[in-house]
Scaffold this motif. Structure first.
Motif, PDB file in Angstrom:
ATOM      1  N   LEU A  50       0.825  -1.199   0.000  1.00 31.28           N
ATOM      2  CA  LEU A  50       0.000   0.000   0.000  1.00 31.28           C
ATOM      3  C   LEU A  50       0.865   1.257   0.000  1.00 31.28           C
ATOM      4  O   LEU A  50       0.564   2.238  -0.688  1.00 31.28           O
ATOM      5  CB  LEU A  50      -0.940  -0.001   1.210  1.00 31.28           C
ATOM      6  N   TYR A  51       1.944   1.226   0.774  1.00 34.26           N
ATOM      7  CA  TYR A  51       2.879   2.352   0.825  1.00 34.26           C
ATOM      8  C   TYR A  51       3.511   2.587  -0.554  1.00 34.26           C
ATOM      9  O   TYR A  51       3.561   3.709  -1.042  1.00 34.26           O
ATOM     10  CB  TYR A  51       3.953   2.078   1.876  1.00 34.26           C
ATOM     11  N   LEU A  52       3.950   1.502  -1.166  1.00 29.28           N
ATOM     12  CA  LEU A  52       4.583   1.597  -2.484  1.00 29.28           C
ATOM     13  C   LEU A  52       3.617   2.131  -3.541  1.00 29.28           C
ATOM     14  O   LEU A  52       3.961   3.024  -4.315  1.00 29.28           O
ATOM     15  CB  LEU A  52       5.122   0.223  -2.904  1.00 29.28           C
ATOM     16  N   PHE A  53       2.388   1.599  -3.561  1.00 27.14           N
ATOM     17  CA  PHE A  53       1.397   2.059  -4.532  1.00 27.14           C
ATOM     18  C   PHE A  53       1.106   3.542  -4.342  1.00 27.14           C
ATOM     19  O   PHE A  53       0.989   4.290  -5.318  1.00 27.14           O
ATOM     20  CB  PHE A  53       0.091   1.269  -4.419  1.00 27.14           C
ATOM     21  N   SER A  54       0.971   3.966  -3.101  1.00 28.14           N
ATOM     22  CA  SER A  54       0.685   5.373  -2.827  1.00 28.14           C
ATOM     23  C   SER A  54       1.838   6.261  -3.253  1.00 28.14           C
ATOM     24  O   SER A  54       1.633   7.315  -3.863  1.00 28.14           O
ATOM     25  CB  SER A  54       0.402   5.568  -1.329  1.00 28.14           C
ATOM     26  N   LEU A  55       3.045   5.838  -2.938  1.00 28.70           N
ATOM     27  CA  LEU A  55       4.221   6.631  -3.300  1.00 28.70           C
ATOM     28  C   LEU A  55       4.381   6.731  -4.818  1.00 28.70           C
ATOM     29  O   LEU A  55       4.661   7.807  -5.347  1.00 28.70           O
ATOM     30  CB  LEU A  55       5.469   6.013  -2.666  1.00 28.70           C
ATOM     31  N   VAL A  56       4.156   5.635  -5.521  1.00 30.82           N
ATOM     32  CA  VAL A  56       4.247   5.647  -6.982  1.00 30.82           C
ATOM     33  C   VAL A  56       3.148   6.541  -7.571  1.00 30.82           C
ATOM     34  O   VAL A  56       3.400   7.336  -8.486  1.00 30.82           O
ATOM     35  CB  VAL A  56       4.159   4.209  -7.555  1.00 30.82           C
ATOM     36  N   GLY A  57       1.924   6.449  -7.030  1.00 29.23           N
ATOM     37  CA  GLY A  57       0.831   7.285  -7.511  1.00 29.23           C
ATOM     38  C   GLY A  57       1.093   8.766  -7.303  1.00 29.23           C
ATOM     39  O   GLY A  57       0.831   9.590  -8.189  1.00 29.23           O
ATOM     40  N   VAL A  58       1.633   9.124  -6.138  1.00 29.91           N
ATOM     41  CA  VAL A  58       1.969  10.524  -5.855  1.00 29.91           C
ATOM     42  C   VAL A  58       3.069  11.002  -6.799  1.00 29.91           C
ATOM     43  O   VAL A  58       3.004  12.113  -7.339  1.00 29.91           O
ATOM     44  CB  VAL A  58       2.399  10.691  -4.375  1.00 29.91           C
ATOM     45  N   THR A  59       4.066  10.160  -7.020  1.00 27.07           N
ATOM     46  CA  THR A  59       5.173  10.532  -7.915  1.00 27.07           C
ATOM     47  C   THR A  59       4.676  10.735  -9.346  1.00 27.07           C
ATOM     48  O   THR A  59       5.042  11.715  -9.997  1.00 27.07           O
ATOM     49  CB  THR A  59       6.271   9.451  -7.871  1.00 27.07           C
ATOM     50  N   GLY A  79      -6.606   9.152  -7.982  1.00 26.04           N
ATOM     51  CA  GLY A  79      -6.801   8.419  -9.231  1.00 26.04           C
ATOM     52  C   GLY A  79      -5.542   7.697  -9.667  1.00 26.04           C
ATOM     53  O   GLY A  79      -5.595   6.540 -10.092  1.00 26.04           O
ATOM     54  N   TRP A  80      -4.388   8.374  -9.567  1.00 27.59           N
ATOM     55  CA  TRP A  80      -3.126   7.729  -9.950  1.00 27.59           C
ATOM     56  C   TRP A  80      -2.774   6.593  -9.003  1.00 27.59           C
ATOM     57  O   TRP A  80      -2.277   5.551  -9.439  1.00 27.59           O
ATOM     58  CB  TRP A  80      -1.996   8.744 -10.016  1.00 27.59           C
ATOM     59  N   VAL A  81      -3.059   6.772  -7.721  1.00 21.25           N
ATOM     60  CA  VAL A  81      -2.811   5.689  -6.761  1.00 21.25           C
ATOM     61  C   VAL A  81      -3.714   4.504  -7.083  1.00 21.25           C
ATOM     62  O   VAL A  81      -3.269   3.349  -7.057  1.00 21.25           O
ATOM     63  CB  VAL A  81      -3.026   6.183  -5.305  1.00 21.25           C
ATOM     64  N   SER A  82      -4.967   4.778  -7.415  1.00 24.07           N
ATOM     65  CA  SER A  82      -5.906   3.700  -7.761  1.00 24.07           C
ATOM     66  C   SER A  82      -5.482   2.967  -9.031  1.00 24.07           C
ATOM     67  O   SER A  82      -5.529   1.734  -9.096  1.00 24.07           O
ATOM     68  CB  SER A  82      -7.315   4.269  -7.940  1.00 24.07           C
ATOM     69  N   VAL A  83      -5.065   3.718 -10.047  1.00 22.98           N
ATOM     70  CA  VAL A  83      -4.617   3.096 -11.302  1.00 22.98           C
ATOM     71  C   VAL A  83      -3.380   2.242 -11.050  1.00 22.98           C
ATOM     72  O   VAL A  83      -3.283   1.098 -11.535  1.00 22.98           O
ATOM     73  CB  VAL A  83      -4.346   4.174 -12.378  1.00 22.98           C
ATOM     74  N   THR A  84      -2.440   2.771 -10.286  1.00 22.94           N
ATOM     75  CA  THR A  84      -1.222   2.010  -9.953  1.00 22.94           C
ATOM     76  C   THR A  84      -1.579   0.726  -9.216  1.00 22.94           C
ATOM     77  O   THR A  84      -1.082  -0.355  -9.548  1.00 22.94           O
ATOM     78  CB  THR A  84      -0.275   2.864  -9.083  1.00 22.94           C
ATOM     79  N   SER A  85      -2.449   0.841  -8.212  1.00 26.94           N
ATOM     80  CA  SER A  85      -2.858  -0.336  -7.433  1.00 26.94           C
ATOM     81  C   SER A  85      -3.558  -1.364  -8.312  1.00 26.94           C
ATOM     82  O   SER A  85      -3.297  -2.564  -8.206  1.00 26.94           O
ATOM     83  CB  SER A  85      -3.790   0.078  -6.293  1.00 26.94           C
ATOM     84  N   LEU A  86      -4.446  -0.887  -9.160  1.00 30.72           N
ATOM     85  CA  LEU A  86      -5.189  -1.784 -10.043  1.00 30.72           C
ATOM     86  C   LEU A  86      -4.253  -2.541 -10.979  1.00 30.72           C
ATOM     87  O   LEU A  86      -4.354  -3.766 -11.112  1.00 30.72           O
ATOM     88  CB  LEU A  86      -6.218  -0.983 -10.832  1.00 30.72           C
TER      89      LEU A  86
END
Length: 161
Positions: A50-59, A79-86
């Motif tokens: 979850l931390y990684l997905f959030s950090l990638v989405g923010v970046t 939205g970017w965090v959700s797309v990354t996670s998905l």
């Protein structure tokens, strides 16, 4: 440290605090109810995911704000965090298994806390709005509640329960 890099460090620290609060909340729930979701290695892996997905989405969000494409520039961080996670969860089953080890209610507690803090931070702006917004809010809340209840009832009727 440059201003842009300082902003990424701030995001990383806030996300680390969020993940720590999720772990703390899950531990408290476990103390109260020993039969709830246990904390093990997969829980830590789920929190790190979850931390990684959030950090990638923010970046991604911060990098794409420099583009001239309006849709991409204004697309929200969530939205970017959700797309990354998905994408990651559809690509690798490990992430799905790891995130399942994190208790859902433990995730919602820090999220609601941060939402409350952000609303309090904008209380001055909220005072400037008309009193009519309160009426709209009541209708939105009631409509959402009734809509959810009707959907749930429909689901129960379809399944025969």
């Amino acid at each position: 440290m440059s201003r842009g890099m300082n902003q990424y460090v701030k995001y990383a620290l806030v996300l680390l605090l969020s993940v720590s609060l999720i772990l703390f909340t899950q531990e408290l729930k476990l103390l109260k109810n020993p039969e709830s979701t246990p904390i093990d290695g997969m829980t830590i892996a789920g929190l790190l995911s979850l931390y990684l997905f959030s950090l990638v989405g923010v970046t991604i969000s911060e990098l794409l704000k420099k583009w001239d494409v309006r849709f991409v520039k204004n697309f929200p961080i969530l939205g970017w965090v959700s797309v990354t996670s998905l994408i990651m969860c559809l690509t690798f089953d490990f992430f799905v298994t790891a995130i399942q080890s994190v208790d859902f209610l433990s995730i919602t507690t820090p999220i609601l806390t941060f939402a409350g803090i952000s609303v309090v931070d904008r209380l001055v702006d909220l005072r400037k709005t008309s009193w009519k917004i309160a009426i709209v809010a009541v209708f939105v809340f009631v409509g959402t509640y009734i809509g959810s209840a009707l959907l749930a009832q429909f689901g129960l009727m379809v399944t025969g329960q």
